[in-house]
Design an enzyme around this catalytic site. Structure first.
Site, PDB file in Angstrom:
ATOM      1  N   GLY A  32       0.167   2.815   7.295  1.00 30.94           N
ATOM      2  CA  GLY A  32       0.131   2.214   8.655  1.00 30.94           C
ATOM      3  C   GLY A  32       0.965   0.671   8.305  1.00 30.94           C
ATOM      4  CE  LYS A  33       3.899   0.067   3.278  1.00 34.46           C
ATOM      5  NZ  LYS A  33       3.076   1.219   2.861  1.00 34.46           N
ATOM      6  CG  ASP A  66     -17.887   2.350 -16.083  1.00 35.35           C
ATOM      7  OD1 ASP A  66     -17.197   1.608 -15.243  1.00 35.35           O
ATOM      8  OD2 ASP A  66     -18.204   3.704 -15.623  1.00 35.35           O
ATOM      9  N   PRO A  89       2.826   4.755   0.852  1.00 40.26           N
ATOM     10  CG  PRO A  89       4.558   6.025   0.248  1.00 40.26           C
ATOM     11  CD  PRO A  89       3.343   5.296  -0.286  1.00 40.26           C
ATOM     12  N   GLY A  90       2.663   5.392   4.346  1.00 40.89           N
ATOM     13  CA  GLY A  90       1.938   6.202   5.409  1.00 40.89           C
ATOM     14  C   GLY A  90       0.477   5.647   5.671  1.00 40.89           C
ATOM     15  N   GLY A 123       0.716  -1.251  -0.101  1.00 37.74           N
ATOM     16  CA  GLY A 123      -0.043  -0.129   0.003  1.00 37.74           C
ATOM     17  C   GLY A 123       0.988   1.374  -0.019  1.00 37.74           C
ATOM     18  CG  HIS A 126     -19.692   7.632 -12.828  1.00 38.25           C
ATOM     19  ND1 HIS A 126     -19.317   7.773 -14.131  1.00 38.25           N
ATOM     20  CD2 HIS A 126     -19.312   6.429 -12.356  1.00 38.25           C
ATOM     21  CE1 HIS A 126     -18.716   6.663 -14.752  1.00 38.25           C
ATOM     22  NE2 HIS A 126     -18.685   5.515 -13.900  1.00 38.25           N
ATOM     23  CD  GLU A 127     -18.767   4.809  -8.789  1.00 38.84           C
ATOM     24  OE1 GLU A 127     -19.284   3.707  -8.950  1.00 38.84           O
ATOM     25  OE2 GLU A 127     -17.898   5.131  -9.352  1.00 38.84           O
ATOM     26  CG  HIS A 141     -21.927   2.524 -12.217  1.00 37.94           C
ATOM     27  ND1 HIS A 141     -21.988   1.771 -13.483  1.00 37.94           N
ATOM     28  CD2 HIS A 141     -20.810   2.916 -12.225  1.00 37.94           C
ATOM     29  CE1 HIS A 141     -20.949   2.263 -14.319  1.00 37.94           C
ATOM     30  NE2 HIS A 141     -20.052   3.071 -13.432  1.00 37.94           N
TER      31      HIS A 141
HETATM   32  P1  ADP Z   1       3.782   2.842   6.177  1.00 32.89           P
HETATM   33  O1  ADP Z   1       4.686   2.107   7.083  1.00 32.89           O
HETATM   34  O2  ADP Z   1       2.754   2.440   5.488  1.00 32.89           O
HETATM   35  O3  ADP Z   1       4.713   3.747   5.483  1.00 32.89           O
HETATM   36  P2  ADP Z   1       3.588   3.953   8.947  1.00 32.89           P
HETATM   37  O4  ADP Z   1       3.075   2.663   9.640  1.00 32.89           O
HETATM   38  O5  ADP Z   1       5.018   4.097   9.145  1.00 32.89           O
HETATM   39  O6  ADP Z   1       3.346   3.785   7.437  1.00 32.89           O
HETATM   40  O7  ADP Z   1       2.734   4.997   9.529  1.00 32.89           O
HETATM   41  C1  ADP Z   1       3.312   6.204   9.620  1.00 32.89           C
HETATM   42  C2  ADP Z   1       2.615   6.893  11.010  1.00 32.89           C
HETATM   43  O8  ADP Z   1       1.323   7.214  10.519  1.00 32.89           O
HETATM   44  C3  ADP Z   1       2.313   6.060  12.148  1.00 32.89           C
HETATM   45  O9  ADP Z   1       3.545   6.154  12.860  1.00 32.89           O
HETATM   46  C4  ADP Z   1       1.172   6.677  12.709  1.00 32.89           C
HETATM   47  O10 ADP Z   1       1.598   7.809  13.548  1.00 32.89           O
HETATM   48  C5  ADP Z   1       0.432   7.117  11.358  1.00 32.89           C
HETATM   49  N1  ADP Z   1      -0.755   5.883  11.194  1.00 32.89           N
HETATM   50  C6  ADP Z   1      -0.334   5.253  10.016  1.00 32.89           C
HETATM   51  N2  ADP Z   1      -1.603   4.467   9.837  1.00 32.89           N
HETATM   52  C7  ADP Z   1      -2.384   4.716  10.911  1.00 32.89           C
HETATM   53  C8  ADP Z   1      -3.587   4.148  11.504  1.00 32.89           C
HETATM   54  N3  ADP Z   1      -4.240   3.207  10.768  1.00 32.89           N
HETATM   55  N4  ADP Z   1      -4.256   4.630  12.687  1.00 32.89           N
HETATM   56  C9  ADP Z   1      -3.416   5.390  13.324  1.00 32.89           C
HETATM   57  N5  ADP Z   1      -2.287   6.223  12.998  1.00 32.89           N
HETATM   58  C10 ADP Z   1      -1.752   5.750  11.815  1.00 32.89           C
HETATM   59 ZN    ZN Z   2     -18.250   3.810 -13.634  1.00 35.40          ZN
END
Ligand code: ADP
Ligand code: ZN
Length: 557
Positions: free
Chosen positions: A173-174, A468, A170-171, A168, A389-390, A393
Site C-alpha cells: 500500500g505504499k 533466541d 510490494p503490494g 515494505g 513458542h511465543e 516467551h
Molecule cells: P505498493 O505501492 O506498496 O506496491 P500499492 O499501493 O500499489 O502497493 O497497492 C496495490 C493495490 O493493493 C492497491 O491499489 C489497492 O487496491 C491494494 N491495497 C494495498 N494496500 C491496501 C490497503 N492498506 N488497504 C486497501 N487496499 C490496499
Molecule cells: Zn523465540
C-alpha cells in the site's frame, strides 16, 4: 450542470436587452402625464404578466439551445502543461464521486517517460480507503497539516518536513498511502518511477530530475511520489563512471533546495522495497530521513481489507471477511485484492450466482503457487508451533520478570523474516540490571524453545529459536566475561581478551547459566501449562494479543 449555467447566462443577457428595449418603448408611449395613472397601473399589470410568460418561454428556449448546441466536455481530457514533455491527465471517473479505490494505478505502468500530474480535484483516494496501516497514517499527519497550509505550519518557525521513505514489500500500500495523503491534503499528486530516470545518455537522467522539480514547483503544494527510488538513487560504487551519479546528485541538490521559499509546499514521498540498495546520502538527516515501514497486514487489518473488496462482489452466506482473513496469513493487501478477484472469476466460470467459500480456497491455492512465497503457506502445524513458542516467551517473561519487562504484545503474524514476536515494553535504562533480572531475561529468551519441547517433544523442536539462542548466549557470555557473575571466574573483567583465562572455563560457565535457566523456563511452563494452552489458543484465534488480553488469560487461570 454546465447546461444550467449556460442557460442562466443566456437568459440574463436576453432579459437585460429586453429591459433596455422596453424602457425606451415605455418612455415613448407613456409620457409622464398625471391623469393616466389608473390606465398606467393596468398597463403595468398586463406588462408584468407578459414579462412572466416571456421569461418562462425564454428559459425553455435557452435551455433547449444550451442542451443541444453546447457540447458536453469529454470524459477524459489531456492537456499539455506549461512545461514541455509533460502533460496533465484528467481522468473523469464514472459518476460524480468516482470509485474510491482504484486498482493498480495505470500511470505507474506507463512505459512513456512523461511525468504524470493528477490535480487535487481528481484525487478520490482518502485514508478511509487505506485499511490498517494505522501507525503509518499517524506518522504522516504533520505532513498533511503542512500541505494544507504551509504558512500556518511555519508560523512559529516549525521547519517544513521534506519527505519520507515508505518501505515494505510490494503490494503493502505504499502508492495507495501516498495518493491518499494527497487526497487528505487536497493537493496535486505527481508520480514518477525511479526507472524513468535511467541514464540512456549522459545527463538525461539529471535533466529529468530537474524537470520533475520544475513541474512540482508549478503545481505546489503537491506530493511528488517517486516509486522504486532505489532505481534512481542506487548505492554508488567506486568503479562506477563519474557521470552515473548525475541523477542522484541532481536529486540531492533539488532536495536541499526545498528549504528555499520558492520551493515551499513540495513533499517528496519515495517508496522502495530495498532500503539497503539506496544511496545513503539520500536517507541522511535533512533529506529523506523519515522512514516508515509498511508491514504485511495483521489478521485484523486483513479482515478490513477483505471487507473492502467483498463489498464489491456478490458472495453467499458461507463467506465472511473473518474466514478469508484467517486463510491468508502472509498475504499483502494487493494479493488480497487479487484473491477476491480470482475467486469471482472462478465462481463466474462455473456459472454460479454468488461466490462461495470453496472458490476462495481454490483462488488462494493458485495465488500461493504463483507467488512461490513460503510465508504465505504456513501449515497449520507450523502456526501451532509458533503459537506455543511465543506463548512460552510471554508466560515465562511475565512470571519471572513482569516488573522490569511488562508484556506489550504477543503475535504470531509475520514481521519480516521471523514467524512470531513477543514484545516487552522497553522500560529499562539499559545501563544497569541485577543478576536476578538477567537470569530471568535469559530464561525468558529460552522459553520459546522450552515450550516447543514440552508440547511437541524433543524430536520436533524447530529451528525457530536461533535468534533466541544467540541473544541468550550473548547475555550469558557477558555475565561471565564482563560483569563478574561467575563464581568460578570471580569478579573479573575479561572482555574479549582471551589471554586471561582458558576459553574452556568461560564456555563451561556460559553453558551452566544457559542450561539452568532453560530448566527454569521449563519448570515455569510445566507449572502453568493451562495458561500456556490458553495463550497459544488465543494466538491461533486472534494472531495478535495485547497486554490486556494477555493479562486476562493469565489472571483467569
Ligand atoms: P505498493 O505501492 O506498496 O506496491 P500499492 O499501493 O500499489 O502497493 O497497492 C496495490 C493495490 O493493493 C492497491 O491499489 C489497492 O487496491 C491494494 N491495497 C494495498 N494496500 C491496501 C490497503 N492498506 N488497504 C486497501 N487496499 C490496499
Ligand atoms: Zn523465540
Amino acid at each position: 450542470m454546465e447546461t444550467l449555467i449556460t442557460t442562466a447566462f443566456l437568459m440574463t443577457f436576453l432579459l437585460w436587452s429586453y429591459s433596455v428595449l422596453s424602457r425606451n418603448f415605455l418612455h415613448e408611449t407613456t409620457p409622464s402625464g398625471s391623469k393616466k395613472s389608473q390606465a398606467n397601473k393596468q398597463n403595468r399589470a398586463i406588462l408584468g404578466l407578459k414579462l412572466l410568460s416571456a421569461t418562462i418561454v425564454l428559459f425553455l428556449g435557452c435551455y433547449a439551445f444550451a442542451h443541444f448546441m453546447v457540447p458536453a466536455p469529454p470524459e477524459t481530457t489531456e492537456r499539455t502543461s506549461n512545461i514541455p514533455g509533460t502533460k496533465v491527465i484528467n481522468h473523469k471517473h464514472d459518476g460524480k464521486d468516482g470509485p474510491t479505490l482504484e486498482g493498480p494505478f495505470p500511470f505507474m505502468q506507463d512505459k512513456n517517460k512523461d511525468i504524470q500530474i493528477i490535480p487535487p480535484h481528481l484525487i478520490k483516494t482518502y485514508f478511509t480507503d487505506v485499511a490498517g496501516l494505522a501507525e503509518a497514517k499517524d506518522e504522516v499527519q504533520d505532513i498533511i497539516q503542512y500541505l494544507r497550509d504551509p504558512e500556518e505550519f511555519g508560523r512559529l518557525g516549525a521547519k517544513a518536513p521534506k519527505g519520507i521513505l515508505l518501505h515494505g514489500e510490494p503490494g503493502t500500500g505504499k502508492t495507495l498511502l501516498a495518493r491518499a495523503m494527497a487526497g487528505e491534503a487536497d493537493v496535486a499528486f505527481i508520480a514518477v518511477a525511479g526507472s524513468q530516470f535511467d541514464e540512456e545518455f549522459v545527463g538525461v537522467g539529471a535533466a529529468r530530475v530537474r524537470k520533475l522539480f520544475d513541474v512540482a514547483r508549478e503545481n505546489a503544494p503537491c506530493i511528488v511520489f517517486i516509486d522504486e527510488i532505489d532505481a534512481l538513487a542506487h548505492k554508488r560504487h567506486a568503479q562506477d563512471p563519474s557521470w552515473s551519479a548525475q541523477s542522484v546528485n541532481q536529486l540531492l541538490a533539488e532536495m536541499d533546495g526545498i528549504d528555499d521559499q520558492k520551493n515551499a509546499g513540495i513533499i517528496i514521498i519515495s517508496a522502495s522495497n530495498r532500503i539497503d540498495a539506496i544511496d545513503p546520502a539520500v536517507l541522511r538527516p535533512g533529506r529523506l530521513d523519515r522512514h516508515i515501514r509498511l508491514e504485511l497486514p495483521t489478521l485484523k487489518d486483513r479482515e478490513q481489507i477483505v471487507q473492502i473488496y467483498l463489498d464489491k462482489v456478490k458472495i453467499d452466506k458461507s463467506v465472511s471477511a473473518n474466514k478469508i482473513a484467517k486463510i491468508t496469513p502472509g498475504f499483502s493487501s494487493a494479493e488480497i485484492a487479487n484473491l477476491v478477484n480470482e475467486a469471482a472469476i472462478i465462481a463466474t466460470k462455473q456459472g454460479k450466482g454468488a461466490i462461495s467459500m470453496p472458490d476462495f480456497d481454490t483462488a488462494k491455492d493458485r495465488i500461493v503457487i504463483g507467488a512461490k512465497r513460503e510465508s504465505m503457506n504456513i501449515s497449520a502445524q507450523s502456526r501451532k508451533n509458533t503459537a506455543y513458542h511465543e506463548a512460552g516467551h510471554a508466560i515465562v517473561g511475565h512470571k519471572l520478570n513482569a516488573e522490569r519487562y511488562p508484556i506489550y504484545k504477543v503475535t504470531i503474524g509475520q514481521r519480516g523474516p521471523s514467524l512470531g514476536h513477543t514484545a516487552f515494553e522497553p522500560n529499562l535504562d539499559e545501563g544497569s540490571a541485577t543478576f536476578n533480572e538477567l537470569e530471568a531475561l535469559i530464561a525468558t529468551q529460552l522459553a520459546g524453545r522450552a515450550a516447543e519441547e514440552l508440547i511437541f517433544g524433543e524430536q520436533n523442536i524447530t529451528t525457530g529459536a536461533e535468534n533466541d539462542l544467540k541473544n541468550a548466549t550473548r547475555l550469558a557470555h557477558n555475565m561471565v566475561t564482563r560483569w563478574g557473575y561467575s563464581k568460578r571466574v570471580g569478579p573479573m573483567y575479561i572482555g574479549n581478551n582471551d589471554k586471561f583465562l582458558s576459553q574452556e572455563l568461560i564456555e563451561q560457565e556460559v553453558q551452566a547459566i544457559l542450561s539452568r535457566n532453560y530448566q527454569r523456563a521449563k519448570a515455569v511452563l510445566i507449572e502453568n501449562s493451562d495458561t500456556l494452552d490458553a495463550v497459544a489458543a488465543a494466538l491461533l484465534e486472534h494472531e495478535t494479543i495485547d497486554a490486556k488480553q494477555f493479562k486476562n488469560i493469565v489472571d483467569k487461570k
